[in-house]
Design a protein around this motif. Sequence first.
Motif, PDB file in Angstrom:
ATOM      1  N   ASP A 160       5.424   7.199   2.303  1.00  0.00           N
ATOM      2  CA  ASP A 160       6.191   6.943   1.080  1.00  0.00           C
ATOM      3  C   ASP A 160       6.645   8.212   0.383  1.00  0.00           C
ATOM      4  O   ASP A 160       7.756   8.291  -0.109  1.00  0.00           O
ATOM      5  N   PHE A 161       5.731   9.197   0.282  1.00  0.00           N
ATOM      6  CA  PHE A 161       6.149  10.431  -0.405  1.00  0.00           C
ATOM      7  C   PHE A 161       5.400  11.639   0.145  1.00  0.00           C
ATOM      8  O   PHE A 161       4.345  11.501   0.773  1.00  0.00           O
ATOM      9  N   SER A 162       5.991  12.803  -0.107  1.00  0.00           N
ATOM     10  CA  SER A 162       5.410  14.046   0.374  1.00  0.00           C
ATOM     11  C   SER A 162       5.650  15.117  -0.693  1.00  0.00           C
ATOM     12  O   SER A 162       6.773  15.290  -1.175  1.00  0.00           O
ATOM     13  N   VAL A 163       4.565  15.835  -1.082  1.00  0.00           N
ATOM     14  CA  VAL A 163       4.649  16.778  -2.216  1.00  0.00           C
ATOM     15  C   VAL A 163       4.155  18.152  -1.787  1.00  0.00           C
ATOM     16  O   VAL A 163       3.035  18.290  -1.280  1.00  0.00           O
ATOM     17  N   GLY A 164       4.964  19.173  -2.035  1.00  0.00           N
ATOM     18  CA  GLY A 164       4.615  20.544  -1.657  1.00  0.00           C
ATOM     19  C   GLY A 164       3.534  21.153  -2.540  1.00  0.00           C
ATOM     20  O   GLY A 164       3.097  20.565  -3.530  1.00  0.00           O
ATOM     21  N   THR A 165       3.141  22.378  -2.166  1.00  0.00           N
ATOM     22  CA  THR A 165       1.934  22.985  -2.741  1.00  0.00           C
ATOM     23  C   THR A 165       2.019  23.314  -4.227  1.00  0.00           C
ATOM     24  O   THR A 165       1.004  23.391  -4.895  1.00  0.00           O
ATOM     25  N   ARG A 166       3.212  23.584  -4.728  1.00  0.00           N
ATOM     26  CA  ARG A 166       3.287  24.014  -6.133  1.00  0.00           C
ATOM     27  C   ARG A 166       3.751  22.896  -7.048  1.00  0.00           C
ATOM     28  O   ARG A 166       4.171  23.138  -8.173  1.00  0.00           O
ATOM     29  N   ARG A 167       3.712  21.662  -6.549  1.00  0.00           N
ATOM     30  CA  ARG A 167       4.226  20.534  -7.346  1.00  0.00           C
ATOM     31  C   ARG A 167       3.206  19.413  -7.495  1.00  0.00           C
ATOM     32  O   ARG A 167       3.587  18.256  -7.646  1.00  0.00           O
ATOM     33  N   CYS A 168       1.907  19.756  -7.417  1.00  0.00           N
ATOM     34  CA  CYS A 168       0.874  18.702  -7.499  1.00  0.00           C
ATOM     35  C   CYS A 168       1.048  17.835  -8.743  1.00  0.00           C
ATOM     36  O   CYS A 168       0.799  16.634  -8.710  1.00  0.00           O
ATOM     37  N   GLY A 169       1.467  18.461  -9.841  1.00  0.00           N
ATOM     38  CA  GLY A 169       1.592  17.736 -11.111  1.00  0.00           C
ATOM     39  C   GLY A 169       2.609  16.609 -11.046  1.00  0.00           C
ATOM     40  O   GLY A 169       2.610  15.706 -11.892  1.00  0.00           O
ATOM     41  N   ALA A 170       3.504  16.639 -10.029  1.00  0.00           N
ATOM     42  CA  ALA A 170       4.561  15.615  -9.935  1.00  0.00           C
ATOM     43  C   ALA A 170       4.040  14.322  -9.308  1.00  0.00           C
ATOM     44  O   ALA A 170       4.751  13.310  -9.307  1.00  0.00           O
ATOM     45  N   ILE A 171       2.826  14.354  -8.768  1.00  0.00           N
ATOM     46  CA  ILE A 171       2.363  13.201  -7.976  1.00  0.00           C
ATOM     47  C   ILE A 171       2.382  11.876  -8.758  1.00  0.00           C
ATOM     48  O   ILE A 171       2.900  10.875  -8.246  1.00  0.00           O
ATOM     49  N   PRO A 172       1.881  11.817 -10.003  1.00  0.00           N
ATOM     50  CA  PRO A 172       1.921  10.520 -10.694  1.00  0.00           C
ATOM     51  C   PRO A 172       3.343   9.975 -10.836  1.00  0.00           C
ATOM     52  O   PRO A 172       3.561   8.764 -10.724  1.00  0.00           O
ATOM     53  N   PHE A 173       4.338  10.884 -11.024  1.00  0.00           N
ATOM     54  CA  PHE A 173       5.730  10.419 -11.161  1.00  0.00           C
ATOM     55  C   PHE A 173       6.243   9.890  -9.824  1.00  0.00           C
ATOM     56  O   PHE A 173       6.982   8.922  -9.776  1.00  0.00           O
ATOM     57  N   MET A 174       5.827  10.544  -8.747  1.00  0.00           N
ATOM     58  CA  MET A 174       6.281  10.085  -7.436  1.00  0.00           C
ATOM     59  C   MET A 174       5.679   8.721  -7.103  1.00  0.00           C
ATOM     60  O   MET A 174       6.347   7.848  -6.554  1.00  0.00           O
ATOM     61  N   VAL A 175       4.410   8.542  -7.472  1.00  0.00           N
ATOM     62  CA  VAL A 175       3.773   7.240  -7.242  1.00  0.00           C
ATOM     63  C   VAL A 175       4.525   6.173  -8.029  1.00  0.00           C
ATOM     64  O   VAL A 175       4.809   5.078  -7.515  1.00  0.00           O
ATOM     65  N   ALA A 176       4.902   6.506  -9.269  1.00  0.00           N
ATOM     66  CA  ALA A 176       5.641   5.527 -10.095  1.00  0.00           C
ATOM     67  C   ALA A 176       6.977   5.190  -9.446  1.00  0.00           C
ATOM     68  O   ALA A 176       7.398   4.022  -9.438  1.00  0.00           O
ATOM     69  N   ARG A 177       7.636   6.202  -8.860  1.00  0.00           N
ATOM     70  CA  ARG A 177       8.933   5.943  -8.205  1.00  0.00           C
ATOM     71  C   ARG A 177       8.746   5.021  -6.992  1.00  0.00           C
ATOM     72  O   ARG A 177       9.547   4.121  -6.758  1.00  0.00           O
ATOM     73  N   ARG A 213       0.856  -1.194   0.000  1.00  0.00           N
ATOM     74  CA  ARG A 213       0.000   0.000   0.000  1.00  0.00           C
ATOM     75  C   ARG A 213       0.895   1.249   0.000  1.00  0.00           C
ATOM     76  O   ARG A 213       1.899   1.299   0.719  1.00  0.00           O
ATOM     77  N   ILE A 214       0.510   2.267  -0.789  1.00  0.00           N
ATOM     78  CA  ILE A 214       1.322   3.493  -0.878  1.00  0.00           C
ATOM     79  C   ILE A 214       0.581   4.622  -0.164  1.00  0.00           C
ATOM     80  O   ILE A 214      -0.602   4.868  -0.435  1.00  0.00           O
ATOM     81  N   ILE A 215       1.304   5.297   0.745  1.00  0.00           N
ATOM     82  CA  ILE A 215       0.695   6.416   1.470  1.00  0.00           C
ATOM     83  C   ILE A 215       1.502   7.679   1.163  1.00  0.00           C
ATOM     84  O   ILE A 215       2.734   7.696   1.298  1.00  0.00           O
ATOM     85  N   GLY A 216       0.804   8.738   0.749  1.00  0.00           N
ATOM     86  CA  GLY A 216       1.480   9.998   0.421  1.00  0.00           C
ATOM     87  C   GLY A 216       0.845  11.172   1.134  1.00  0.00           C
ATOM     88  O   GLY A 216      -0.261  11.075   1.685  1.00  0.00           O
ATOM     89  N   LEU A 217       1.569  12.269   1.123  1.00  0.00           N
ATOM     90  CA  LEU A 217       1.083  13.514   1.734  1.00  0.00           C
ATOM     91  C   LEU A 217       1.260  14.634   0.723  1.00  0.00           C
ATOM     92  O   LEU A 217       2.276  14.697   0.011  1.00  0.00           O
ATOM     93  N   MET A 218       0.266  15.514   0.626  1.00  0.00           N
ATOM     94  CA  MET A 218       0.389  16.696  -0.223  1.00  0.00           C
ATOM     95  C   MET A 218      -0.133  17.901   0.561  1.00  0.00           C
ATOM     96  O   MET A 218      -0.616  17.765   1.693  1.00  0.00           O
TER      97      MET A 218
END
Length: 440
Positions: A86-103, A62-67
């Motif tokens: 697993d990952f944490s994404v700042g406010t101006r980088r929402c578009g990066a989320i699919p790449f982070m999930v792939a990583r 299971r993958i858990i992330g924070l934005m």
Amino acid sequence: MNVRDSEATEATLKAAGHTLAANENEADLIIVNSCSVRGKAEDKAIGKLGLLCATKRDRPNRIIGLMGCMAQRLGSDIFKKIPRLDFSVGTRRCGAIPFMVARVMAGETNITEISSPDEIPDVPDAHSEHGFSAFVTILLGCNRRCAYCIVPDVRGPEFSRPAREVLAEVTALAHQGVKEVTLLGQSVMNYGLMQQVWTPNDPQSPHGFKEPFSRLLEAVSSIPGILRVRFTSGHPSGCTDELVKAVSLLPNVCHHLHLPVQSGSDAILSAMRRGYTRAAYLDAIRRLRAVMPDFALTTDVIVGFPGETVQDFEETRSLMNAADFDNAFIFKYSPRPGTPAAAMKDDVPETEKMRRNQLLLADQDTRGEAANQRLMGSVQEVLVEGASLRNAARWSGRSPGNKIVVFDPVPDLTPGTLAKIRINRVAPQTLYGEVVQTNG
Ligand code: SF4
């Protein structure tokens, strides 16, 4: 803003091949979108992340992330609090989320993407499936520095999207059946004050508007299929004569504004660094209502800001009466680390904050009910949404003033159209009525 960011993330993940789970239990990927405005909101997000990460014991894949704002504020420190995140994404980088999930799917963990304040934000224009209303972000961040607020630190400085980009997004939404758009920004009327958003090649304003936000309102409101335009949140400095003229002249711009006041005392407004006085705030709403007597106003108020005396509080009460708000969101002050107010003495006792909070809530209930009573017998134009949440046999929609209106459906009425409803009963939060005319 967070609702919109979540929706955009859902859309970008779907575009990357993911599908929406029916519920949290079934989900293989869960992202918590966090808010940093109050400490309590962060505590809740941390608690939720802890519970979610604990489920990885039985579900290791299971993958858990924070934005969101807390992700931006804490950076990689979040992994000290939640090591299994697993990952944490700042406010101006929402578009990066699919790449982070792939990583993460490829085996990485504890990865973070935080934006620097001066970078051009990545504003996703994707929308997931929706009803007839959609949020459209036009301005990110905030250049004001209210003493209590963490938003400028976590969402960065103001950045206005080019008008062409906004208009293309609204046009695409209209083609998908959206009838109502809400233009979003922290101080939305500051749109275009820090960046050039209109180019010389863009069409001129038919009404001769010069201010970037009035021009945008006019252009959005003329997009075929868009029946209603809203915008939020406001600041009194944005209530210029041209803006008042634009809202009153453009027939599908709703006569409603969320205009946070925070306090009615000049001493507290100054300590909060809000950038206006009580008189300036009241003057802004007087000018709106002078040309639009039906103009609905909602607001935010903080009680118990450092140094707030009983007299200051009474000034807030009297301002709220004078402004005759339709609704108000009232918060007890709590310090946010890193803000100028956090260095001030938090000197209003909790019990007194609670007392002031309760008094304002009771005042607002009375005022809101009286405002609804004044609508008895009136005919409201309602954007029909379909079956009411509480009673599927009845339908509901919203008035231009953003009030929920419940009514019995009639044969030629379809969701997504405007209907005229005569109000024959009111409750504190809801209006009830009968259809007198449909446009469907
Ligand atoms: S206007 Fe003030 S309260 Fe609103 S986001 Fe900006 S700094 Fe925060």
